[in-house]
Design a protein around this motif. Structure first.
Motif, mmCIF file in Angstrom:
data_model
loop_
_atom_site.group_PDB
_atom_site.id
_atom_site.type_symbol
_atom_site.label_atom_id
_atom_site.label_comp_id
_atom_site.label_asym_id
_atom_site.label_seq_id
_atom_site.Cartn_x
_atom_site.Cartn_y
_atom_site.Cartn_z
ATOM 1 N N GLU A 296 -5.548 5.951 -6.721
ATOM 2 C CA GLU A 296 -4.417 6.785 -7.135
ATOM 3 C C GLU A 296 -4.449 8.154 -6.479
ATOM 4 O O GLU A 296 -3.404 8.726 -6.151
ATOM 5 C CB GLU A 296 -4.424 6.918 -8.659
ATOM 6 N N HIS A 297 -5.652 8.684 -6.245
ATOM 7 C CA HIS A 297 -5.769 10.035 -5.683
ATOM 8 C C HIS A 297 -5.317 10.114 -4.232
ATOM 9 O O HIS A 297 -5.085 11.212 -3.707
ATOM 10 C CB HIS A 297 -7.227 10.507 -5.775
ATOM 11 N N LEU A 298 -5.190 8.970 -3.561
ATOM 12 C CA LEU A 298 -4.811 8.982 -2.149
ATOM 13 C C LEU A 298 -3.366 9.424 -1.953
ATOM 14 O O LEU A 298 -2.989 9.874 -0.867
ATOM 15 C CB LEU A 298 -5.001 7.594 -1.532
ATOM 16 N N GLU A 299 -2.555 9.254 -2.992
ATOM 17 C CA GLU A 299 -1.141 9.641 -2.955
ATOM 18 C C GLU A 299 -0.407 9.006 -1.779
ATOM 19 O O GLU A 299 0.360 9.653 -1.071
ATOM 20 C CB GLU A 299 -1.004 11.174 -2.934
ATOM 21 N N ARG A 300 -0.668 7.750 -1.581
ATOM 22 C CA ARG A 300 0.051 6.965 -0.575
ATOM 23 C C ARG A 300 0.117 5.525 -1.052
ATOM 24 O O ARG A 300 -0.618 5.114 -1.961
ATOM 25 C CB ARG A 300 -0.657 7.024 0.785
ATOM 26 N N ALA A 301 0.985 4.759 -0.444
ATOM 27 C CA ALA A 301 1.104 3.354 -0.809
ATOM 28 C C ALA A 301 -0.125 2.579 -0.337
ATOM 29 O O ALA A 301 -0.649 2.840 0.755
ATOM 30 C CB ALA A 301 2.368 2.763 -0.190
ATOM 31 N N VAL A 302 -0.586 1.652 -1.153
ATOM 32 C CA VAL A 302 -1.743 0.842 -0.795
ATOM 33 C C VAL A 302 -1.380 -0.637 -0.854
ATOM 34 O O VAL A 302 -0.414 -1.037 -1.508
ATOM 35 C CB VAL A 302 -2.951 1.132 -1.715
ATOM 36 N N ASN A 303 -2.174 -1.422 -0.164
ATOM 37 C CA ASN A 303 -1.984 -2.867 -0.105
ATOM 38 C C ASN A 303 -3.162 -3.562 -0.768
ATOM 39 O O ASN A 303 -4.318 -3.207 -0.518
ATOM 40 C CB ASN A 303 -1.870 -3.316 1.357
ATOM 41 N N MET A 304 -2.863 -4.541 -1.591
ATOM 42 C CA MET A 304 -3.893 -5.238 -2.357
ATOM 43 C C MET A 304 -3.798 -6.734 -2.103
ATOM 44 O O MET A 304 -2.705 -7.292 -1.983
ATOM 45 C CB MET A 304 -3.708 -4.931 -3.847
ATOM 46 N N VAL A 305 -4.944 -7.383 -2.008
ATOM 47 C CA VAL A 305 -5.005 -8.839 -1.897
ATOM 48 C C VAL A 305 -5.946 -9.353 -2.976
ATOM 49 O O VAL A 305 -7.028 -8.795 -3.176
ATOM 50 C CB VAL A 305 -5.491 -9.282 -0.501
ATOM 51 N N THR A 306 -5.519 -10.371 -3.688
ATOM 52 C CA THR A 306 -6.370 -10.996 -4.693
ATOM 53 C C THR A 306 -6.497 -12.480 -4.387
ATOM 54 O O THR A 306 -5.517 -13.139 -4.025
ATOM 55 C CB THR A 306 -5.821 -10.765 -6.113
ATOM 56 N N ILE A 307 -7.715 -12.991 -4.495
ATOM 57 C CA ILE A 307 -7.991 -14.401 -4.250
ATOM 58 C C ILE A 307 -8.351 -15.014 -5.590
ATOM 59 O O ILE A 307 -9.354 -14.647 -6.209
ATOM 60 C CB ILE A 307 -9.132 -14.569 -3.229
ATOM 61 N N TYR B 1 1.968 3.028 -6.739
ATOM 62 C CA TYR B 1 1.581 3.244 -5.342
ATOM 63 C C TYR B 1 1.188 1.933 -4.663
ATOM 64 O O TYR B 1 0.526 1.927 -3.621
ATOM 65 C CB TYR B 1 0.440 4.264 -5.243
ATOM 66 N N LEU B 2 1.606 0.813 -5.241
ATOM 67 C CA LEU B 2 1.326 -0.496 -4.648
ATOM 68 C C LEU B 2 2.468 -0.873 -3.707
ATOM 69 O O LEU B 2 3.612 -1.037 -4.134
ATOM 70 C CB LEU B 2 1.183 -1.547 -5.745
ATOM 71 N N PHE B 3 2.164 -0.999 -2.412
ATOM 72 C CA PHE B 3 3.192 -1.391 -1.445
ATOM 73 C C PHE B 3 3.307 -2.903 -1.338
ATOM 74 O O PHE B 3 4.391 -3.464 -1.353
ATOM 75 C CB PHE B 3 2.896 -0.792 -0.071
ATOM 76 N N SER B 4 2.158 -3.571 -1.221
ATOM 77 C CA SER B 4 2.214 -5.026 -1.087
ATOM 78 C C SER B 4 1.067 -5.672 -1.859
ATOM 79 O O SER B 4 0.005 -5.075 -2.048
ATOM 80 C CB SER B 4 2.148 -5.453 0.383
ATOM 81 N N LEU B 5 1.312 -6.884 -2.305
ATOM 82 C CA LEU B 5 0.309 -7.693 -2.995
ATOM 83 C C LEU B 5 0.285 -9.063 -2.349
ATOM 84 O O LEU B 5 1.333 -9.705 -2.194
ATOM 85 C CB LEU B 5 0.641 -7.806 -4.483
ATOM 86 N N GLY B 6 -0.889 -9.504 -1.952
ATOM 87 C CA GLY B 6 -1.053 -10.854 -1.409
ATOM 88 C C GLY B 6 -1.912 -11.683 -2.347
ATOM 89 O O GLY B 6 -2.967 -11.229 -2.795
ATOM 90 N N GLN B 7 -1.451 -12.875 -2.674
ATOM 91 C CA GLN B 7 -2.191 -13.786 -3.551
ATOM 92 C C GLN B 7 -2.606 -14.998 -2.731
ATOM 93 O O GLN B 7 -1.773 -15.670 -2.140
ATOM 94 C CB GLN B 7 -1.320 -14.213 -4.728
ATOM 95 N N ILE B 8 -3.907 -15.272 -2.695
ATOM 96 C CA ILE B 8 -4.432 -16.381 -1.898
ATOM 97 C C ILE B 8 -5.144 -17.373 -2.802
ATOM 98 O O ILE B 8 -5.942 -16.977 -3.670
ATOM 99 C CB ILE B 8 -5.410 -15.872 -0.826
#
Length: 386
Positions: free
Chosen positions: A138-149, A178-185
């Motif tokens: 959260e402190h980055l103050e930018r959008a982040v990308n997350m992937v969950t398997i 701040y979540l830009f993308s989420l990938g589910q694998i």
């Protein structure tokens, strides 16, 4: 910041026999009596033995049943790979008085480690801990990308469901967003409600069935390569290769595929944290799951030390390809690394006041474009940036 106040030291008597030359244990500075110098480390391992997210009134784990301890006993006996190795083991995070307190402690630890360019590798604990891992960005103050398997998609709306079945929904609802993308694998269709998959599609997030991974695991590399943080629920792995979870599932990723995905994560220049969750050593068979998880971490570490820092697309590291659509030569631009087989795709926004994005893609996306078809990855990315 004095991180040592958050951690329980390790029992060196357990790990001392693993300090043989050329093993990871020999090269890892561990918290025994003195807290290690984590600021000079590339990767920091930490255990979070917190199970209140998957069972009410979960008992505190004993030294013998600690998931992190079981993994460490296997990991530190593995032979070190090539090149340098700067690892620290911070010990086990002291759980908070409440589960929410544990999330906030994990957030603070991840945040501090990220600010010093040290990658946390979290050995959990229930999957809901990924919420604390996510909060650390959260402190980055930018959008982040997350992937969950994971074999399922933890987005249930059932009020009575345990936290480890709905943490993704909590991440999506978190403010600020701040979540830009989420990938589910690796999801298995019979474990996921159709409405949940429809929600992911509506949000233009990627979701890949376990069968897609079996068919061509290499196509998962661009999905992993976009991630800032990656989480891995070991229930995504078939029971034969990792029996330390419940309920047992004979289907899922193989151990080799799990290691391949962790190798991709290690190679990812942008990835700054890894969490592996849901391992219960009391359900394990002769430490088979511990060995599987340890090997996954080994591949992640090895991948990290093979990173090529491929981020400057204006440099000579890349070859640029422009694919024409309807006589428009600037419609779609691809970049290929000259050091390997990695591809990227430039996506222009619909709105003129927003910047274009260059996202990972595969060679298959390029082939699809030269055949006149717009890759689905391009469509989803443009929809997210607007």
């Amino acid at each position: 910041m004095n991180l040592s106040i958050f951690f329980e030291p390790l029992n060196e008597d357990v790990f001392a026999p693993l300090n043989k030359p050329r093993t990871l244990g020999f090269y890892t500075s561990r918290f025994v009596s003195k807290f290690p110098d984590w600021r000079s480390a590339d990767i920091a391992i930490l255990g979070v033995d917190e199970a209140r997210g998957c069972q009410e009134d979960a008992p505190a784990p004993s030294a013998a049943t600690s998931a992190a301890r079981a993994v460490r006993q296997r990991l530190y006996g593995l032979t070190k790979g090539t090149g340098r190795c700067r690892l620290v083991d911070l010990g086990n995070l002291r759980p908070g008085i409440t589960l929410e307190d544990t999330y906030l402690r994990l957030k603070e630890i991840v945040e501090v480690l990220l600010s010093h360019n040290t990658i946390p590798v979290i050995i959990g604990g229930s999957q809901d801990l990924e919420y604390g891992q996510y909060l650390g960005y959260e402190h980055l103050e930018r959008a982040v990308n997350m992937v969950t398997i994971d074999s399922s998609v933890d987005m249930t709306e059932e009020a009575e469901a345990m936290p480890n079945r709905k943490q993704l929904r909590r991440i999506l609802m978190h403010e600020p967003n701040y979540l830009f993308s989420l990938g589910q694998i690796g999801y298995q269709s019979y474990l996921v409600e159709p409405e949940v998959l429809a929600t992911l599609e509506k949000l233009h997030f990627e979701a890949h069935r376990v069968g897609e991974v079996h068919q061509k695991v290499q196509e998962m590399e661009p999905v992993v390569r976009i991630a800032d943080l990656l989480t891995f629920d070991i229930s995504a792995i078939r029971h034969q290769d990792a029996p330390g979870y419940q309920p047992a599932n004979p289907f899922g990723l193989t151990g080799e595929e799990a290691c391949q995905l962790c190798w991709y994560a290690g190679l990812n220049d942008n990835l700054t944290s890894l969490g592996i969750y849901e391992y219960d050593p009391s359900l394990d068979n002769r430490d088979l799951t511990a060995m599987t998880v340890a090997t996954m971490i080994w591949y992640f570490v090895e991948g990290f030390y093979h990173r090529k820092n491929e981020r400057d697309f204006s440099s000579k590291q890349f070859t640029k390809y422009a694919v024409a659509f309807n006589s428009d030569p600037g419609r779609m631009v691809f970049y290929k690394s000259r050091n390997g087989e990695k591809w990227w795709l430039e996506v222009e926004p619909l709105s003129s006041d927003k910047a274009s994005r260059i996202v990972p893609c595969s060679y298959e996306d390029y082939l699809q474009a030269i055949e006149g078809e717009v890759p689905n990855r391009w469509i989803m990315t443009q929809a997210r940036i607007g």
